[in-house]
Design an enzyme around this catalytic site. Structure first.
Site, PDB file in Angstrom:
ATOM      1  CG  ASN A   1     -25.073 -42.728  17.127  1.00 48.39           C
ATOM      2  OD1 ASN A   1     -25.401 -43.813  17.629  1.00 48.39           O
ATOM      3  ND2 ASN A   1     -25.532 -42.300  15.970  1.00 48.39           N
TER       4      ASN A   1
ATOM      5  NE  ARG B   1     -29.830 -42.478  16.882  1.00 47.89           N
ATOM      6  CZ  ARG B   1     -29.873 -42.503  15.575  1.00 47.89           C
ATOM      7  NH1 ARG B   1     -28.791 -42.255  14.895  1.00 47.89           N
ATOM      8  NH2 ARG B   1     -30.990 -42.764  14.961  1.00 47.89           N
TER       9      ARG B   1
ATOM     10  CG  HIS C   1     -35.027 -43.476  11.654  1.00 49.16           C
ATOM     11  ND1 HIS C   1     -35.542 -44.365  10.727  1.00 49.16           N
ATOM     12  CD2 HIS C   1     -33.739 -43.838  11.833  1.00 49.16           C
ATOM     13  CE1 HIS C   1     -34.597 -45.209  10.368  1.00 49.16           C
ATOM     14  NE2 HIS C   1     -33.500 -44.915  11.021  1.00 49.16           N
TER      15      HIS C   1
ATOM     16  CG  LEU D   1     -35.864 -42.960   2.078  1.00 50.01           C
ATOM     17  CD1 LEU D   1     -36.113 -42.859   0.576  1.00 50.01           C
ATOM     18  CD2 LEU D   1     -36.760 -44.032   2.690  1.00 50.01           C
TER      19      LEU D   1
ATOM     20  NE  ARG E   1     -32.123 -52.467  10.370  1.00 51.46           N
ATOM     21  CZ  ARG E   1     -32.132 -51.267  10.950  1.00 51.46           C
ATOM     22  NH1 ARG E   1     -33.208 -50.851  11.593  1.00 51.46           N
ATOM     23  NH2 ARG E   1     -31.085 -50.481  10.902  1.00 51.46           N
TER      24      ARG E   1
ATOM     25  NE  ARG F   1     -22.576 -44.498  -2.352  1.00 53.70           N
ATOM     26  CZ  ARG F   1     -21.831 -43.980  -1.386  1.00 53.70           C
ATOM     27  NH1 ARG F   1     -21.021 -42.992  -1.660  1.00 53.70           N
ATOM     28  NH2 ARG F   1     -21.875 -44.459  -0.168  1.00 53.70           N
TER      29      ARG F   1
ATOM     30  CD  GLU G   1     -30.325 -39.305  12.820  1.00 52.67           C
ATOM     31  OE1 GLU G   1     -29.370 -39.427  12.014  1.00 52.67           O
ATOM     32  OE2 GLU G   1     -31.050 -40.241  13.156  1.00 52.67           O
TER      33      GLU G   1
HETATM   34  P1  ADP Z   1     -27.283 -45.079   8.313  1.00 49.26           P
HETATM   35  O1  ADP Z   1     -28.700 -45.592   8.499  1.00 49.26           O
HETATM   36  O2  ADP Z   1     -26.235 -46.126   8.510  1.00 49.26           O
HETATM   37  O3  ADP Z   1     -27.000 -43.761   9.029  1.00 49.26           O
HETATM   38  P2  ADP Z   1     -26.951 -43.456   5.915  1.00 49.26           P
HETATM   39  O4  ADP Z   1     -27.977 -42.417   6.219  1.00 49.26           O
HETATM   40  O5  ADP Z   1     -25.519 -43.072   5.983  1.00 49.26           O
HETATM   41  O6  ADP Z   1     -27.208 -44.783   6.747  1.00 49.26           O
HETATM   42  O7  ADP Z   1     -27.272 -43.987   4.421  1.00 49.26           O
HETATM   43  C1  ADP Z   1     -26.511 -44.980   3.813  1.00 49.26           C
HETATM   44  C2  ADP Z   1     -27.133 -45.263   2.448  1.00 49.26           C
HETATM   45  O8  ADP Z   1     -27.072 -44.074   1.653  1.00 49.26           O
HETATM   46  C3  ADP Z   1     -26.422 -46.357   1.657  1.00 49.26           C
HETATM   47  O9  ADP Z   1     -27.377 -47.233   1.052  1.00 49.26           O
HETATM   48  C4  ADP Z   1     -25.712 -45.572   0.565  1.00 49.26           C
HETATM   49  O10 ADP Z   1     -25.555 -46.306  -0.628  1.00 49.26           O
HETATM   50  C5  ADP Z   1     -26.680 -44.445   0.341  1.00 49.26           C
HETATM   51  N1  ADP Z   1     -26.024 -43.359  -0.399  1.00 49.26           N
HETATM   52  C6  ADP Z   1     -25.040 -42.527   0.042  1.00 49.26           C
HETATM   53  N2  ADP Z   1     -24.625 -41.729  -0.972  1.00 49.26           N
HETATM   54  C7  ADP Z   1     -25.353 -42.079  -2.070  1.00 49.26           C
HETATM   55  C8  ADP Z   1     -25.392 -41.641  -3.432  1.00 49.26           C
HETATM   56  N3  ADP Z   1     -24.583 -40.674  -3.868  1.00 49.26           N
HETATM   57  N4  ADP Z   1     -26.275 -42.241  -4.263  1.00 49.26           N
HETATM   58  C9  ADP Z   1     -27.084 -43.215  -3.841  1.00 49.26           C
HETATM   59  N5  ADP Z   1     -27.096 -43.681  -2.572  1.00 49.26           N
HETATM   60  C10 ADP Z   1     -26.243 -43.124  -1.706  1.00 49.26           C
END
Ligand code: ADP
Length: 394
Positions: free
Chosen positions: A9, A93, A181, A209, A241, A285, A380
């Site tokens: 990826n 991917r 996605h 999300l 975005r 977070r 994925e």
């Molecule tokens: P990507 O689209 O880059 O693959 P991810 O699926 O890894 O993204 O998601 C990243 C998001 O998940 C970030 O906004 C991160 O803050 C959130 N996230 C990860 N762990 C937690 C948590 N424990 N609580 C709240 N949000 C979280």
């Protein structure tokens, strides 16, 4: 020798990989890791399936490793750590498969040219996704190169869902909703029946999300509508975005603020969403931990938009049997899930607050809830490995 699939990826500054071995009638994770900061401060980590670090390497700050250097390092790592395995194929991917590709495809030089033609549709992602394919084809590597598309899962949607209200000739020329996605949604579909047969046969909305965020209406396992459109900037607000905005806003910015296409691209892809609204961070977070008023507002708006989209997607299926949360925020944020589902109570979802505290797999609706709600971690990479395996054994 056990046959194996390597999954790649490639992003703008990172290269993530995993290796799955065919064992006991399934594909089992053996290795995973990534190279990141390819143009700033390159760093490699390779781990086994249990997360034990097998190899790490960092380069000096400012070192331009690039994708070619990353591939060379990864190839050496794979050579050293795949004893007893024979990598039969690389599964890549690839964000865009245009209107043409509704299925993964084995890439030869002619197909590669077709995939390059989609670069204008996804200029920020497609070139990076294609680079490792080109490098592996040019290197004479004997393994098959299989492209798996984020758009493919949505290609079966009815035309009415794919079209914009633009002149017909534009729809015919490919200016339409593609949706993204898809590999994540397909994975969820592949496991949903194990947990909820009614949902698998019925009407489900999946919330993917993460930093990128979208939602998909899935009826009997097929995508019928999704929030992302022609590009991956449409629909929900995301980390950086903006999601859907009135196109009139963009015209206004061009006319009144003299912004050109590149400035608008920067605005809508990199300076908006949770980061832009909060002024604090793109990271969910960090916003949850912040006392800043705009951080709270950004999260509230994100959840409000997701709840609105839920009703809209349910309308495309004339009802709703289940919702599923997945990806970084969907899997890990009880706060976001609760905020969204509280606004969806009128659709028949009753949240189980205790169950919702979990991180990872769970049913988070009460036993009496008319609509079931689940948290299901996505995978994925495994989806790409399965597709790749199927293509090379077809
Ligand atoms: P990507 O689209 O880059 O693959 P991810 O699926 O890894 O993204 O998601 C990243 C998001 O998940 C970030 O906004 C991160 O803050 C959130 N996230 C990860 N762990 C937690 C948590 N424990 N609580 C709240 N949000 C979280």
């Amino acid at each position: 020798m056990t046959e194996a699939i390597a999954v790649l990826n490639a992003g703008s500054s990172s290269l993530k990989f995993s290796v799955f071995a065919a064992a006991d009638g399934d594909l089992q994770l053996r290795l995973r890791g990534q190279l990141e900061g390819l143009f700033t401060a390159p760093k490699f980590v390779g781990k086994d399936a249990d997360g034990v670090v097998l190899s790490e390497h960092t380069w000096p700050v400012g070192f331009q490793l690039g994708h070619e250097g990353a591939m060379a390092h990864l190839t050496a790592f794979l050579d050293a750590h795949t004893d007893g395995l024979r990598i039969k194929a690389f599964g890549h991917r690839v964000v865009h498969g245009g209107v043409e590709f509704a299925e993964p495809v084995c890439v030869d030089p002619a197909t590669f040219k077709q995939l390059e033609a989609f670069v204008p549709l996804a200029p920020l992602h497609q070139p990076n996704n294609l680079l490792p394919i080109r490098l592996l084809l040019e290197s004479g590597n004997k393994a098959a190169q299989v492209a798996c598309f984020d758009t493919a899962f949505h290609r079966d949607q009815p035309l009415i869902a794919q079209m914009y209200a633009l002149p017909h000739e534009m729809t015919a020329a490919g200016i339409r909703r593609y949706g993204f996605h898809g590999l994540s949604y397909e994975y969820i579909v592949s496991v949903l029946a194990q947990h909820d047969e009614r949902a698998a046969a019925g009407r489900t909305v999946v919330f993917h999300l993460g930093n990128g965020a979208s939602m998909c209406a899935i009826h009997a396992g097929r995508s019928v509508a999704t929030t992302m459109g022609f590009t991956a900037v449409d629909g929900l607000p995301m980390g950086t975005r903006c999601g859907s905005v009135d196109p009139g806003v963009l015209l206004y910015l061009m006319d009144q603020r003299g912004m050109d296409a590149r400035a608008i691209e920067k605005l809508i892809y990199h300076r908006s969403g949770l980061l832009g609204m909060s002024g604090v961070s793109s990271d969910c977070r960090a916003l949850e931990e912040s006392d800043d008023r705009n951080a709270k507002l950004a999260l509230d708006h994100f959840c409000y938009r997701a709840a609105r989209e839920l009703a809209s997607l349910a309308a495309t299926m004339a009802g709703l049997d289940a919702v599923v949360f997945t990806a970084g925020i969907g899997e890990n944020s009880p706060t976001v899930r609760a905020k969204i589902l509280e606004q969806a109570a009128w659709l028949g979802v009753a949240l189980d607050r205790d169950a919702n505290r979990v991180r990872g797999f769970a049913r988070i609706s009460t036993a009496a809830s008319a609509v079931s709600a689940w948290v299901i971690p996505t995978n994925e990479e495994l989806m790409i490995a399965r597709h790749t395996w199927r293509v090379i054994h077809a």
